[in-house]
Structures are given as structure tokens and as C-alpha cells.
Design an enzyme around this catalytic site. Structure first.
Site, PDB file in Angstrom:
ATOM      1  N   SER A 113       0.820  -1.195   0.000  1.00 18.93           N
ATOM      2  CA  SER A 113       0.000   0.000   0.000  1.00 18.93           C
ATOM      3  C   SER A 113       0.858   1.250   0.000  1.00 18.93           C
ATOM      4  O   SER A 113       2.049   1.215   0.338  1.00 18.93           O
ATOM      5  CB  SER A 113      -0.920   0.007   1.230  1.00 18.93           C
ATOM      6  N   HIS A 118       0.798  15.616  -3.632  1.00 13.18           N
ATOM      7  CA  HIS A 118       1.554  16.579  -4.424  1.00 13.18           C
ATOM      8  C   HIS A 118       0.799  17.905  -4.381  1.00 13.18           C
ATOM      9  O   HIS A 118      -0.429  17.934  -4.471  1.00 13.18           O
ATOM     10  CB  HIS A 118       1.697  16.120  -5.882  1.00 13.18           C
ATOM     11  N   CYS A 141      -4.262  -2.424  -0.004  1.00 18.83           N
ATOM     12  CA  CYS A 141      -4.539  -3.776  -0.463  1.00 18.83           C
ATOM     13  C   CYS A 141      -4.774  -4.613   0.786  1.00 18.83           C
ATOM     14  O   CYS A 141      -3.835  -4.957   1.495  1.00 18.83           O
ATOM     15  CB  CYS A 141      -3.374  -4.313  -1.291  1.00 18.83           C
TER      16      CYS A 141
END
Length: 265
Positions: A113, A118, A141
Site C-alpha cells: 500500500s 503533491h 490492499c
């Protein structure tokens, strides 16, 4: 809810992606420069790392690696690789369609994971409009959904506009070999938000249930011009200036919300 008995590890990939936008009017070139500097300081790589660390705590992840960078002239990025920790309770793991904590300790079962952010501060060269955009991805996951961190992230940035996507990919098998393409109930991303958030924002859903793909757009209901001025106040503006600035800001917000250029407002 009956526990799903799986054959091996739950390898469904659940990804929460969203863009947040903050808009303001900075009258002079100096004010626009100061706004960018303010945003760059308020959301530098160190602060973003703190926010993502809290997200990791909320979903009970173990941080394996952190990469962070402040950019010249502006902007920052942070990427975290995370993995599972021991599970404490089934209640914590239940992907019930309800808001997550703000924040609260939740231990989850995760593997393969990551969390990324950003930032993009920028200014309009002529119109006096400045914007701050942050792109955030939380991908897990395992058994828990990253929607558990949604409330915390929304409140960490307190933005004017948000576009949110949630997608469950792949499949996992139960002990009888049957494929499961999603392992929790979801009708809308909105159901994972706190009441105060739902009351503050106007929202639109575009959901494709058969693809396990969910999309929500949000824009603040109330518009107080004083909250959108940087370096000046409403009392310093003439009636004509106030009207023009309000029009520019609302046009900018509508264009971002609807994803298209608008010739007339």
C-alpha cells in the site's frame, strides 16, 4: 455482517484519490507572491508528512519508507510506502458505510500500500486569482478501505472545492473459489463524511456501481468575499471593485467545479 471467509490474503485494491482546491484573490504582484510563499510554508513537505503520518495512524498502517521533497520555485511532494500491522478487533476492520474518525485510532490489515500527496500553488498572471491544489492518493490492499481516512483529510485542508474518486479493483477468492470484486457496502462517498462536512458543501455524485467506481464533487455552499481576499479586505474595495472581484472568484470556482471554461457567469 457475516465474515467473509477467504482463500489466502484479501488482495482487493482500494484507491481513494482526490483533488482539493483553495482559491483567493491577491490584488497586487506582491500579494500574489506572498500568497504563494504562505501556501508553500503552510503545506511544505514537513507538514504534509505529518498529515500523511496521521492518515497512516488512522488506517493502522506501519510506515516502511518516506520520500519527501520541496520544489523550487514552489510545491511539495510526499510518498509513503506502508504495510500491515496486527489486527485488534473485527469492529475496527468493519467497512461499514459511515464516516471515519477525525481522527481516531483504527488498526487495519494492509499490505502493498501507499499514500502520496503533491501540491500545486499558482497564480493567474493578469486576473489576480491565485489557487492552491493538492492531489492525494491513499491506496490499500487488504480488508479496510482508505475511506476511513477521508474525514481527517478533508478537515486537514478545509478547501473550497474537492473532487473525490474511490475505486475498488481486482478480486479476491473465498474458500469455495468464488470471486469477490468488492467486500464492503458503499452507495456513495458522501456516506463516509461527517455531518458538518455534508452540511457545508454542495455535492454531486457520479457513480458507476457495476464497475465499483464512485465519484463525488464538492463546493462550499456559502461565499463570504472576505474569506477569499489575500492582502486586503472588503472595506478597502470600492463597490465596483468588490463586484468585479466577486465575479472573478465565482467564475474560477465554477470552472474548477464543472471542469470546463465558462465564457459568461
Amino acid at each position: 455482517m457475516r465474515k467473509l471467509r477467504l482463500h489466502g490474503f484479501n488482495n482487493l485494491t482500494k484507491t481513494l484519490s482526490f483533488n482539493i482546491y483553495d482559491i483567493c484573490y491577491a490584488k497586487t504582484a506582491r500579494h500574489r507572491k506572498e500568497y504563494i510563499e504562505y501556501i508553500d510554508e503552510a503545506y511544505n513537505a514537513e507538514r504534509l508528512t505529518q498529515i500523511l503520518t496521521e492518515v497512516s495512524n488512522i488506517i493502522g498502517a506501519n510506515i516502511l519508507n518516506i520520500a519527501h521533497q520541496d520544489y523550487d520555485p514552489q510545491g511539495a511532494s510526499v510518498t509513503m510506502l506502508i504495510s500491515e500491522e496486527p489486527v485488534l478487533s473485527e469492529e475496527d476492520l468493519a467497512n461499514v458505510e459511515r464516516p471515519g474518525p477525525l481522527p481516531d485510532a483504527v488498526v487495519a490489515h494492509l499490505d502493498k500500500s501507499h499514500i502520496t500527496v503533491h501540491t500545486y500553488p499558482e497564480s493567474h498572471p493578469d486576473g489576480g486569482i491565485s489557487t492552491f491544489r493538492a492531489d492525494i492518493d491513499v491506496s490499500t490492499c487488504g480488508r479496510i478501505s482508505p475511506l476511513r481516512a477521508l474525514n481527517f483529510l478533508i478537515h486537514s485542508f478545509e478547501s473550497d472545492i474537492l473532487t473525490i474518486d474511490y475505486r475498488v479493483r481486482g478480486f479476491t477468492r473465498d474458500v469455495k473459489g468464488k470471486k469477490h470484486f468488492i467486500d464492503h457496502k458503499i452507495n456513495s462517498i458522501q456516506n463516509f463524511m461527517s455531518r458538518d462536512t455534508r452540511n457545508r458543501y454542495q455535492m454531486i455524485d457520479v457513480n458507476v456501481y457495476q464497475e465499483h467506481s464512485f465519484h463525488t464533487k464538492m463546493i462550499l455552499k456559502e461565499f463570504d468575499l472576505d474569506n477569499y481576499l489575500f492582502g486586503t479586505g472588503v472595506e478597502e474595495l470600492s463597490g465596483k471593485e468588490e463586484k468585479e472581484i466577486r465575479k472573478r472568484l465565482q467564475k474560477e470556482m465554477m470552472e474548477i467545479f464543472y471542469g470546463r471554461n465558462i465564457t459568461k457567469l
